[in-house]
Design a protein around this motif. Sequence first.
Motif: not given
Length: 273
Positions: A109-123
Motif C-alpha cells: 500500500w503506497s499510502s502506508m509505511t513499510l511497518a504499517e504494511n507489514i503490520g496490517l495482517p497482524i492487526g
Amino acid sequence: MSTQTQIRGESNRSANRKPHIVVKNLTMAYGSFVLMRDINFTVHHGDVFIIMGGSGCGKSTLLRHLIGLKEPAAGEVFYDDVNFTQADPQTRELMLRRFGILYQSGALWSSMTLAENIGLPIGEFTDLAPSQIREIAALKLALVGLGGFEDFYPNEISGGMQKRAGLARAMALDPEILFFDEPSAGLDPISSSLLDELILELRDSLGATVVVVTHELASIFAIGNNCVFLDADSRAQIAGGDPKDLLANSSDPRVRKFLTRGKDKGGRLNHHV
C-alpha cells in the motif's frame, strides 16, 4: 556447504519427507476454454517448488488455484491431507492463515509505511497491541535486510527493496507455506540473485515450504529442488521433479529447449534471459 550441494541433498531427501501439498487431477478452465488438464504433483515439506513453463501456460493461474482465488473446473488440492478444494469457508479461512503470499508487484500500500504494511495482517488476525505489532513488523523487516526502514514509504525505496518488503509482509503471520509469483520480475541480475539467497535462508530459518512461479532460469536452478513443467501447446504438464535432473536427463525437446535457452556456446547461463 555450497548452495547447490545443499539443494541436491534436499532433493535426495524429498522422497522421505511428508507431502505438504498434493494436487490431484486438476483442470483449469475459463468457461468452456480448458487452459490445463489433469495436473498432478506433490510438494513435500521444505521443498522450494517451481511452477514453470513458457508464456501463456497458466503458471500464475495455477498459483491462484492453490490459494483459492480461482476454483478448479475439476480436481482437488490437499494440504496435509485436508481437502482445501472442498473445505467449508471457515476451514478454508483457517488454512489460508497458514499461507504467506508475495505477488509479482509486491502489492504494498503506497499510502502506508513499510511497518504499517507489514503490520496490517497482524492487526487483522491477532489481538496484539499496536506497540507489539510494530515490534514484530520491525523484526520481519530486519529479517529481509530492511532494519531501520520501518517509517519509509514504498516509493522511497528501490524495486529490490520493495520486493523484500513484500516478502516481509508475506512472513508477517509466520506462515507454513510461502507463495511467490515471479519474485524476480523487474529486478537486475544482482538483486535477483540476492533475493534467491534470501528465499533459501528464510526457507531454512522458518522451516517453511516455498512455491515459486518463475520463468527465470538462474532462479530455477539456484533455488528449486522440485517442479512442475506446464506446456501451453498440449495444455498439460509434461515434466516434474528436480529442475537440475530434468536438465541432465529429460529427452523431451520442449523441456530441454526451455531449460537451455539463453546459454552461450560454452554452456554458461545468460542471467538476462
